[in-house]
Scaffold this active site. Sequence first.
Site, PDB file in Angstrom:
ATOM      1  N   HIS A   6       0.920  -1.245   0.048  1.00 18.30           N
ATOM      2  CA  HIS A   6      -0.136   0.071   0.042  1.00 18.30           C
ATOM      3  C   HIS A   6       0.871   1.233   0.017  1.00 18.30           C
ATOM      4  O   HIS A   6       0.607   2.344  -1.020  1.00 18.30           O
ATOM      5  CB  HIS A   6      -0.937   0.091   1.123  1.00 18.30           C
ATOM      6  CG  HIS A   6      -1.721   1.088   1.553  1.00 18.30           C
ATOM      7  ND1 HIS A   6      -3.071   1.336   1.007  1.00 18.30           N
ATOM      8  CD2 HIS A   6      -1.429   2.450   2.199  1.00 18.30           C
ATOM      9  CE1 HIS A   6      -3.522   2.540   1.365  1.00 18.30           C
ATOM     10  NE2 HIS A   6      -2.568   3.166   1.871  1.00 18.30           N
ATOM     11  N   GLU A   7       1.822   1.475   0.893  1.00 16.91           N
ATOM     12  CA  GLU A   7       2.976   2.442   0.710  1.00 16.91           C
ATOM     13  C   GLU A   7       3.539   2.533  -0.518  1.00 16.91           C
ATOM     14  O   GLU A   7       3.924   3.869  -1.014  1.00 16.91           O
ATOM     15  CB  GLU A   7       3.685   2.238   2.122  1.00 16.91           C
ATOM     16  CG  GLU A   7       3.075   2.216   3.533  1.00 16.91           C
ATOM     17  CD  GLU A   7       2.279   3.611   3.599  1.00 16.91           C
ATOM     18  OE1 GLU A   7       2.272   4.674   3.047  1.00 16.91           O
ATOM     19  OE2 GLU A   7       1.180   3.254   4.490  1.00 16.91           O
ATOM     20  N   HIS A  54       1.751   4.240  -2.930  1.00 15.24           N
ATOM     21  CA  HIS A  54       1.832   5.677  -2.853  1.00 15.24           C
ATOM     22  C   HIS A  54       2.956   6.181  -3.423  1.00 15.24           C
ATOM     23  O   HIS A  54       2.922   7.530  -4.175  1.00 15.24           O
ATOM     24  CB  HIS A  54       1.722   6.263  -1.366  1.00 15.24           C
ATOM     25  CG  HIS A  54       0.438   6.310  -0.607  1.00 15.24           C
ATOM     26  ND1 HIS A  54      -0.709   7.003  -1.464  1.00 15.24           N
ATOM     27  CD2 HIS A  54      -0.101   5.600   0.585  1.00 15.24           C
ATOM     28  CE1 HIS A  54      -1.689   6.947  -0.458  1.00 15.24           C
ATOM     29  NE2 HIS A  54      -1.415   5.917   0.542  1.00 15.24           N
ATOM     30  N   GLU A  57      -5.910   7.162  -1.412  1.00 17.28           N
ATOM     31  CA  GLU A  57      -6.080   6.104  -0.390  1.00 17.28           C
ATOM     32  C   GLU A  57      -6.960   4.755  -0.987  1.00 17.28           C
ATOM     33  O   GLU A  57      -6.081   3.689  -1.054  1.00 17.28           O
ATOM     34  CB  GLU A  57      -6.885   6.293   0.770  1.00 17.28           C
ATOM     35  CG  GLU A  57      -6.058   7.131   1.975  1.00 17.28           C
ATOM     36  CD  GLU A  57      -4.801   6.403   2.082  1.00 17.28           C
ATOM     37  OE1 GLU A  57      -4.778   5.468   2.564  1.00 17.28           O
ATOM     38  OE2 GLU A  57      -3.747   7.592   2.170  1.00 17.28           O
TER      39      GLU A  57
END
Lengths: 185, 566
Positions: free
Chosen positions: B186-187, B190, B269
């Site tokens: 997930h990071e 980003h 997100e």
Amino acid sequence: MTVWILTALLLFPIVYCVVVYNKLVDYSVESANSWSQIDIQLKRRHDLIPRIVQTVKAAMEYEEGTLLELTEARANAVAEPDLLRRLAAEGKITALLERLSGVWEDYPSLKTDRNTWRLQRQLETTEDRIAYTRGYYNDIVANYNTLVEQFPSSLIARVAGFRKRRFFRERSTSGSGSLELETRR
Amino acid sequence: MIHPLPAETVLEAKHKARRDTRLLFGVLLGIYIVCFNVVAVVSCLFLATLTGIFVLPGFVKAMLYLDENGLSLESFLWFHLAASVAGLLFAFLHFHAARKRPLYKILRQLGARPADRGDDYHSRFINIVHEAEAATGIYPIRPVIVPTTGYNAFSVQDGKNHAAIGATEGSLARLDRSELTAVVAHEAAHLVHEDSKLATTACALSAVFDRLRARLSAAGERYVEDASSQRRTGGKQSAPVFELFLWCVTALGHGMASLLCMAISRKREFMADAHAVEMCKDPLSLAEALYKISEGYRGSFNVAQEFAPLFILNLKSRSLDERGNFVANLMSTHPPMKERLAKLMAWAKADLRELEKRSERAVTEEEVVKREAAPKFLVRHGGAWNGPFVPVELMSMGLVTPSTWVCQEGESEFTRAVENPFFLSFFEKEIPAPGAKRRCPRCRVSLVGVRYEGAPVLYCGYCQGYLLNRGVLERIIARQEKEFSADEIERAQVWRRSRRGRLSDLCEFPAIKCPLCDAPMDKAIHSSLTTVVIDQCSNRGCRASWCDGGELEKIQVLVEAACPAS
């Protein structure tokens, strides 16, 4: 003013065609990609099986037959290069692993061993990933087929040669997967 | 959409989030330019009234849409074009200044430290970050750790594209490998989508108005001071109508830009969730990780607002985030947890209830509200006062046992946690009915019967104290079954050398009653060799001994060191 309206009326079908065509290409590429992802996850499971067999062999004396069958099924699956034909062996692996997981809990020495616990967790994750990639493939195919069948996008699909694809289905009785994958054009 | 599609997959979610972000960013730019134009018009009018329109130079007249023939469309367009370009230039300079902050400074601000290769948990995290490097093609990504017991993870990127992915110690300890992989994915997503840059750009646009508003506020304060001084001297000063109007415009611009920044962050997100699932093929693990993080304490960070969206979850658990209504959607940087989980579970073809079953319980909105309303406490831990935190956070950090001293924020009185109504509920299950025997004299929880070097003893799991029946202490000292490390022996000997004085000086804990017969316990020095102060029951028929946490071990170590086994 009339010129503007006429231009807009002319432009709309062109834009629509481009958008739908690009969407069909997107889904087509994505379905091929998700199909290959199933293969990758199955390979990951193949790599995991020898480690599992090696670890539980000593403790699971009464499951020697199952472990032997599992090793054979894996060898058959690895030897078959074509994914479609390999699915029967994969189905057998799934059924054997399910059986093994069922009796896993009955062995206290395995339950307390951290290494075995890690392997079990890895196996669970791999099975989850296989399930996810299969589900994802079916979702992509569902969306693709909708575009291929619905009017007016079906016209563009027909002209461009996009054909309906079949879903991945698992036969619950034998545990083997089946899929007839049609290639585009 | 002309063709509604049957399934919303990761592909659609990504496309939708990207589309929405572009739209929101367009609206943000539009609002920024409109507000900047309004500010420019008002400023020019202000200039005109100050200097007198007829003595204005030609270009200013043009800026006010005037030429020799009065109002003109051409002047109007040129003026607004110039104002828009100036506005964008201003925003660009601000953005450029914001992007100059190097990665190490951001990491220092977050309190992050490099991960330690020698540590097993850190090493696992480093390996996962290396996998993320391979999956994203971003190289290198620095794995960093924030030493807090809370759960959270973040990613940062500076102007020169130096990137880092961070996790808290709490996340490393409590998330398993697949969950941590999903969080890192997930990071990494980003980083792939350059959300750090996007967040800085969006914040730069809104900060321009903030800066202008701050200037105008300062000017307003000066005006009030001048007006009061002139009133005293009898002079007159015109009201700053223009400043007031400009202040309103900039405040409005800042407010709207901030709302749009948050909306963009929410969309990102969803996009990062979708991309993470695409990378790790494991929506269930990401859902489990999010669920665990949402349930626990999220760590204490001191970060600028522009970095808040880069954490996997909001830094503070807020009831607003969980509501998911229109206002909540406007005011929070992260989408509601329920919505994120619902999407992930739909992709995993699993039921949300399954996740709730996997974890012990779900965090309801009422619980979050209750958590927010609870008072904050300071706790005595490790020789210092920590906090203030709410009781739930303190419990999740593992800082409180029933005998820990706690003090409510803003008050001077402190009590044991077990005596405080806000903490009592956490220990209620373990506290036996009043009058029951075998309760820990310090923590009041039930003592557990265990074997210590073959002898039956009663043990408190919280304070690690032992209750020994008559004669048991001597038995334990005689046995040398338990082995102590050289470090433990050294520490005990250093402690022994520091012990000087009378019994009253050596007592560290208050007097207690015997858990077996309820008679008062007397303080006694075990021996001059150890100088450990133990509590002994004054009842001759009982004579049980109580050793506080670590005391029994100290006695053993010092005795064994003095007369080692042959």
